[in-house]
Enzyme design. Structure first.
Site, PDB file in Angstrom:
ATOM      1  N   GLU A 295      27.899   5.793  67.764  1.00 52.32           N
ATOM      2  CA  GLU A 295      26.766   5.940  66.861  1.00 52.32           C
ATOM      3  C   GLU A 295      26.710   4.773  65.861  1.00 52.32           C
ATOM      4  OE1 GLU A 295      24.872   9.339  63.869  1.00 52.32           O
ATOM      5  OE2 GLU A 295      27.033   9.326  64.262  1.00 52.32           O
TER       6      GLU A 295
ATOM      7  N   LYS B 239      17.882  11.034  66.738  1.00 54.28           N
ATOM      8  CA  LYS B 239      18.826  12.104  66.412  1.00 54.28           C
ATOM      9  C   LYS B 239      18.097  13.374  65.946  1.00 54.28           C
ATOM     10  CE  LYS B 239      23.049  12.554  63.566  1.00 54.28           C
ATOM     11  NZ  LYS B 239      23.983  11.752  62.750  1.00 54.28           N
TER      12      LYS B 239
ATOM     13  N   CYS C 281      25.682  12.642  67.717  1.00 52.45           N
ATOM     14  CA  CYS C 281      26.619  13.112  66.700  1.00 52.45           C
ATOM     15  C   CYS C 281      26.481  14.587  66.340  1.00 52.45           C
ATOM     16  CB  CYS C 281      26.518  12.220  65.460  1.00 52.45           C
ATOM     17  SG  CYS C 281      27.947  12.382  64.350  1.00 52.45           S
TER      18      CYS C 281
END
Length: 406
Positions: free
Chosen positions: A134, A209, A246
């Site tokens: 990330e 994300k 994540c």
């Protein structure tokens, strides 16, 4: 004891799976050790995962540039009507290269210089799909809440993408590049984005994300908000892939959505620290792979990143200048509950695995999770939950003397 990247390790601490493996092997009877290993790493088609021998030019790069390199093979049962669908996949974990006080252009270039030999090693090993960690092109500065770090943001076709496009073309490799994106077409909005680069150097698409943490030091909504791209699956030359960035790994429905959209491999590029999440790390991705009948590649950065100014976490603890230790430990999980040993907690590393994608359907047929799921029941509950007058389905014991509806 001083570890790689300047991280202090307690005397007698165990560094990585290999040391733990040796410790268990030397202290347990063979049959018990075999059983412990089966529980920790699972079995793939009834057997432990096999190691892959990599070419010398790949391992020599590992030695020259001081990064770990490991390789394993996930197999599927032989079928009569389908040939094996084996794809070689790589994960890269790395620390930053310069102090966070260095010029931003120098920091970015140093990281590129660091990971290029690792990508070269992946290319020399015949990797078809490669995923980076990330926000790989910068320090993970989102704890500081200082807006100056937005300077690292790039358009989708910016410097980092161009750097990787050349390597993608050179090695006929699909590369997943998680960056800090600056959306030039929509008011220069910042996003946490994964760019999917095809094996011809073309940009296949992006995913932003879905879930943004607000826990401890992870106050990322200072910089970017929840993404707007849904749960896309990218059909590449080598298979159908998705990216669960994540914090999305803590949300089972996020994992499920990529599976419903037909993903065969889901990458989880991350930046997470030991005190916060390490006990969860080996569990969540493995659970997702099992529940959704696909492979998961989990990547976490390495090292302790110290920032120029102290910051607080809103937890009453003293101000500090680092997140804590990013513990690496990147690994693959298979749909049959098998998983690779993890890379180091302290070293940069490249993890390679051969994945037979036929295993995804074979596990679907064996466990029938899709067939036995009750999607209509879940959909009804979720629909009602989103309504303002939602009442939880709680049946009260009459002996408690409470009203039936609360």
């Amino acid at each position: 004891m001083e570890g790689e990247n300047g991280e202090n390790k307690a005397e007698g601490s165990i560094e990585g799976y290999e040391s733990l493996h040796r410790l268990l092997e030397s202290n347990l009877k063979p049959e018990l050790f075999k059983e412990v290993n089966r529980i920790i790493l699972g079995l793939n088609c009834g057997f432990p995962l096999e190691r892959i021998t990599l070419p010398e030019n790949a391992t020599s790069l590992s030695s020259k540039f001081n990064f770990d390199i490991q390789a394993f093979s996930f197999k599927a049962d032989k079928e009569m009507l389908r040939e094996p669908r084996v794809v070689r996949v790589g994960l890269i974990q790395n620390s930053i290269s310069l102090p966070t006080t260095a010029h931003y252009a120098d920091q970015k270039k140093a990281i590129m210089d660091k990971i290029k030999p690792m990508i070269d090693a992946a290319g020399a090993s015949g990797v078809n799909i490669l995923c980076l960690q990330e926000a790989w092109m910068m320090p993970f500065a989102f704890c500081t809440r200082e807006k100056k770090w937005c300077e690292f943001a790039e358009p989708v076709d910016g410097e980092s993408t161009q750097f990787l496009q050349d390597l993608s073309r050179k090695y006929n490799m699909v590369i997943v590049s998680p960056i800090l994106e600056r959306d030039l077409k929509h008011g220069e909005t910042i996003w946490n984005t994964a760019v999917v680069i095809g094996n011809h150097g073309n940009i296949i698409g992006i995913h932003r994300k879905n879930h943004i943490p607000r826990v401890g030091d992870f106050n990322e909504s200072t910089y970017y908000m929840e993404g707007n791209t849904g749960h896309p699956v990218f059909e590449t030359a080598y298979g159908k892939i998705a990216i669960n960035i994540c914090y999305g790994r803590h949300h089972p429905l996020n994992w499920m959505a990529f599976g419903l959209n037909s993903a065969e491999i889901v990458f989880n590029p991350s930046a997470t620290v030991g005190e916060l999440s390490e006990p969860m790390w080996p569990i969540e991705a493995r659970n997702a792979a099992i529940a959704n009948s696909y492979y998961v590649g989990s990547i976490n950065r390495v090292g302790t990143e110290t920032f120029p100014n102290p910051f607080t976490s809103g937890d009453g603890k003293p101000a500090h200048m680092d997140f804590g230790h990013f513990y690496g430990s990147s690994h693959f999980s298979g749909p049959d509950s098998s998983c690779t040993p993890s890379l180091s907690r302290y070293r940069d590393g490249l993890l390679i695995s051969d994945l037979d994608l036929n295993l995804c359907r074979q596990i679907k047929d064996k466990w029938a999770f899709r067939m036995t799921a009750r999607y209509e029941m879940y959909a009804d509950l979720l629909k009602r939950y989103l309504e303002s007058g939602f009442e939880p389905q709680v049946i009260v014991d009459p002996a408690l003397g409470k009203p039936e509806h609360r």
